[in-house]
Design a protein around this motif. Structure first.
Motif, PDB file in Angstrom:
ATOM      1  N   ILE A 108      24.810  20.840  32.395  1.00  0.00           N
ATOM      2  CA  ILE A 108      26.487  20.584  33.199  1.00  0.00           C
ATOM      3  C   ILE A 108      27.111  20.388  31.983  1.00  0.00           C
ATOM      4  CG2 ILE A 108      27.448  18.498  34.405  1.00  0.00           C
ATOM      5  CD1 ILE A 108      24.133  17.371  35.214  1.00  0.00           C
ATOM      6  N   LEU A 109      27.002  20.407  31.517  1.00  0.00           N
ATOM      7  CA  LEU A 109      28.174  20.646  30.313  1.00  0.00           C
ATOM      8  C   LEU A 109      28.893  22.272  30.486  1.00  0.00           C
ATOM      9  CD1 LEU A 109      28.261  17.764  27.912  1.00  0.00           C
ATOM     10  CD2 LEU A 109      29.403  17.913  29.673  1.00  0.00           C
ATOM     11  N   SER A 110      27.866  22.457  30.348  1.00  0.00           N
ATOM     12  CA  SER A 110      27.862  23.951  29.780  1.00  0.00           C
ATOM     13  C   SER A 110      28.496  25.051  31.313  1.00  0.00           C
ATOM     14  CB  SER A 110      26.581  24.900  29.491  1.00  0.00           C
ATOM     15  OG  SER A 110      26.702  26.189  29.752  1.00  0.00           O
ATOM     16  N   MET A 111      27.631  24.261  32.618  1.00  0.00           N
ATOM     17  CA  MET A 111      27.747  24.993  33.498  1.00  0.00           C
ATOM     18  C   MET A 111      29.891  24.889  33.858  1.00  0.00           C
ATOM     19  SD  MET A 111      26.673  24.497  37.640  1.00  0.00           S
ATOM     20  CE  MET A 111      25.267  24.098  37.032  1.00  0.00           C
ATOM     21  N   GLY A 112      30.066  23.485  33.718  1.00  0.00           N
ATOM     22  CA  GLY A 112      31.721  22.923  33.862  1.00  0.00           C
ATOM     23  C   GLY A 112      32.324  23.621  32.925  1.00  0.00           C
ATOM     24  N   SER A 113      32.515  24.445  31.624  1.00  0.00           N
ATOM     25  CA  SER A 113      33.353  24.933  30.897  1.00  0.00           C
ATOM     26  C   SER A 113      32.916  26.182  31.519  1.00  0.00           C
ATOM     27  CB  SER A 113      32.077  24.833  28.911  1.00  0.00           C
ATOM     28  OG  SER A 113      32.784  26.074  28.873  1.00  0.00           O
ATOM     29  N   LYS A 114      32.317  26.503  32.005  1.00  0.00           N
ATOM     30  CA  LYS A 114      32.334  28.323  32.100  1.00  0.00           C
ATOM     31  C   LYS A 114      32.521  28.286  33.460  1.00  0.00           C
ATOM     32  CE  LYS A 114      28.013  29.421  30.237  1.00  0.00           C
ATOM     33  NZ  LYS A 114      25.864  29.867  30.620  1.00  0.00           N
ATOM     34  N   ILE A 115      32.432  27.239  34.028  1.00  0.00           N
ATOM     35  CA  ILE A 115      33.119  27.363  35.790  1.00  0.00           C
ATOM     36  C   ILE A 115      35.043  26.912  35.451  1.00  0.00           C
ATOM     37  CG2 ILE A 115      33.669  26.167  37.990  1.00  0.00           C
ATOM     38  CD1 ILE A 115      30.818  25.920  38.458  1.00  0.00           C
ATOM     39  N   GLY A 116      35.055  25.994  34.691  1.00  0.00           N
ATOM     40  CA  GLY A 116      37.034  25.719  34.477  1.00  0.00           C
ATOM     41  C   GLY A 116      37.589  27.128  33.635  1.00  0.00           C
ATOM     42  N   GLY A 117      36.637  27.746  32.267  1.00  0.00           N
ATOM     43  CA  GLY A 117      36.946  29.408  31.651  1.00  0.00           C
ATOM     44  C   GLY A 117      37.821  29.965  33.234  1.00  0.00           C
ATOM     45  N   VAL A 118      36.374  30.476  34.300  1.00  0.00           N
ATOM     46  CA  VAL A 118      36.719  31.295  35.087  1.00  0.00           C
ATOM     47  C   VAL A 118      38.107  30.682  36.273  1.00  0.00           C
ATOM     48  CG1 VAL A 118      36.379  32.241  37.487  1.00  0.00           C
ATOM     49  CG2 VAL A 118      34.682  32.227  35.561  1.00  0.00           C
ATOM     50  N   ILE A 119      38.270  29.292  36.081  1.00  0.00           N
ATOM     51  CA  ILE A 119      38.932  29.196  37.538  1.00  0.00           C
ATOM     52  C   ILE A 119      40.602  29.092  36.511  1.00  0.00           C
ATOM     53  CG2 ILE A 119      40.648  26.904  37.936  1.00  0.00           C
ATOM     54  CD1 ILE A 119      38.002  25.369  38.706  1.00  0.00           C
ATOM     55  N   ALA A 125      47.910  38.155  25.591  1.00  0.00           N
ATOM     56  CA  ALA A 125      46.647  38.021  25.470  1.00  0.00           C
ATOM     57  C   ALA A 125      46.084  36.685  25.093  1.00  0.00           C
ATOM     58  CB  ALA A 125      46.326  38.792  24.170  1.00  0.00           C
ATOM     59  N   SER A 126      47.744  35.812  24.519  1.00  0.00           N
ATOM     60  CA  SER A 126      47.683  34.251  23.745  1.00  0.00           C
ATOM     61  C   SER A 126      47.730  33.631  24.689  1.00  0.00           C
ATOM     62  CB  SER A 126      48.793  34.719  22.972  1.00  0.00           C
ATOM     63  OG  SER A 126      49.876  34.812  23.517  1.00  0.00           O
ATOM     64  N   ILE A 127      48.402  33.870  26.271  1.00  0.00           N
ATOM     65  CA  ILE A 127      48.597  33.376  26.550  1.00  0.00           C
ATOM     66  C   ILE A 127      47.681  32.756  27.732  1.00  0.00           C
ATOM     67  CG2 ILE A 127      50.132  33.035  29.434  1.00  0.00           C
ATOM     68  CD1 ILE A 127      52.586  33.670  27.656  1.00  0.00           C
ATOM     69  N   ALA A 128      46.773  33.583  27.689  1.00  0.00           N
ATOM     70  CA  ALA A 128      45.219  34.126  28.638  1.00  0.00           C
ATOM     71  C   ALA A 128      43.952  33.183  28.279  1.00  0.00           C
ATOM     72  CB  ALA A 128      44.814  35.455  29.022  1.00  0.00           C
ATOM     73  N   ALA A 129      44.115  33.543  26.753  1.00  0.00           N
ATOM     74  CA  ALA A 129      43.784  32.577  25.700  1.00  0.00           C
ATOM     75  C   ALA A 129      44.204  30.694  26.120  1.00  0.00           C
ATOM     76  CB  ALA A 129      43.342  33.076  24.561  1.00  0.00           C
ATOM     77  N   ALA A 130      45.082  30.497  26.228  1.00  0.00           N
ATOM     78  CA  ALA A 130      45.879  29.408  26.576  1.00  0.00           C
ATOM     79  C   ALA A 130      45.150  28.681  27.606  1.00  0.00           C
ATOM     80  CB  ALA A 130      47.137  29.048  25.765  1.00  0.00           C
ATOM     81  N   PHE A 131      44.829  29.522  28.467  1.00  0.00           N
ATOM     82  CA  PHE A 131      44.539  29.802  30.217  1.00  0.00           C
ATOM     83  C   PHE A 131      43.452  29.055  30.372  1.00  0.00           C
ATOM     84  CE2 PHE A 131      49.421  29.960  31.643  1.00  0.00           C
ATOM     85  CZ  PHE A 131      49.060  29.542  33.019  1.00  0.00           C
ATOM     86  N   ILE A 132      42.474  29.978  29.726  1.00  0.00           N
ATOM     87  CA  ILE A 132      40.969  30.007  29.542  1.00  0.00           C
ATOM     88  C   ILE A 132      40.348  29.457  28.882  1.00  0.00           C
ATOM     89  CG2 ILE A 132      39.293  31.732  29.234  1.00  0.00           C
ATOM     90  CD1 ILE A 132      40.824  33.872  29.779  1.00  0.00           C
ATOM     91  N   VAL A 133      41.020  28.045  27.474  1.00  0.00           N
ATOM     92  CA  VAL A 133      40.448  27.047  27.399  1.00  0.00           C
ATOM     93  C   VAL A 133      40.876  26.091  26.858  1.00  0.00           C
ATOM     94  CG1 VAL A 133      41.134  26.032  24.576  1.00  0.00           C
ATOM     95  CG2 VAL A 133      40.699  28.754  24.598  1.00  0.00           C
ATOM     96  N   VAL A 134      42.058  25.649  28.266  1.00  0.00           N
ATOM     97  CA  VAL A 134      42.767  24.673  28.979  1.00  0.00           C
ATOM     98  C   VAL A 134      41.822  24.466  29.304  1.00  0.00           C
ATOM     99  CG1 VAL A 134      44.574  23.597  29.969  1.00  0.00           C
ATOM    100  CG2 VAL A 134      44.636  24.567  27.966  1.00  0.00           C
ATOM    101  N   GLY A 135      41.104  25.377  30.863  1.00  0.00           N
ATOM    102  CA  GLY A 135      40.985  25.750  32.149  1.00  0.00           C
ATOM    103  C   GLY A 135      38.979  25.129  31.394  1.00  0.00           C
TER     104      GLY A 135
END
Length: 107
Positions: free
Chosen positions: A8-19, A71-81
């Motif tokens: 569940i945590l892995s799936m949530g992490s992947k979905i959050g990264g996509v968001i 790239a840095s702003i994209a990484a920040a958005f993906i990590v926060v998501g």
């Protein structure tokens, strides 16, 4: 099918990264251009010691700065998501475990 907390945590992490990546496309692309180019020009003017003259090297360095800014702003958005998705997944797993525990007590 029973899911473990890790799944569940892995799936949530992947979905959050996509968001986070989708949010970056709508909210972070323009600031990435702006901050990357602005930061590059400030750093180059400090290194050179004066105003910059338009040349091929300066243009290439500004383009590299723009790419790094995006790239840095994209990484920040993906990590926060991904962090947000992990937290949501953790909350969902706690709720599902609590409901399973309540059902066992009732029976």
């Amino acid at each position: 099918m029973e899911r473990t907390r890790k799944d569940i945590l892995s799936m949530g992490s992947k979905i959050g990264g996509v968001i986070g990546a989708i949010a970056f496309l709508f909210l972070g692309l323009v600031p990435g251009f702006y901050f990357g180019s602005y930061a590059t020009l400030i750093i180059l003017s400090k290194l050179i010691g004066g105003p910059l003259k338009a040349s091929a090297i300066i243009n290439i360095l500004v383009a590299i700065g723009i790419i790094l800014g995006i790239a840095s702003i994209a990484a920040a958005f993906i990590v926060v998501g991904a962090i947000f998705g992990t937290v949501v997944g953790y909350i969902i797993s706690l709720i599902s475990e609590r409901e399973k525990g309540v059902e066992r007590v009732r029976v």
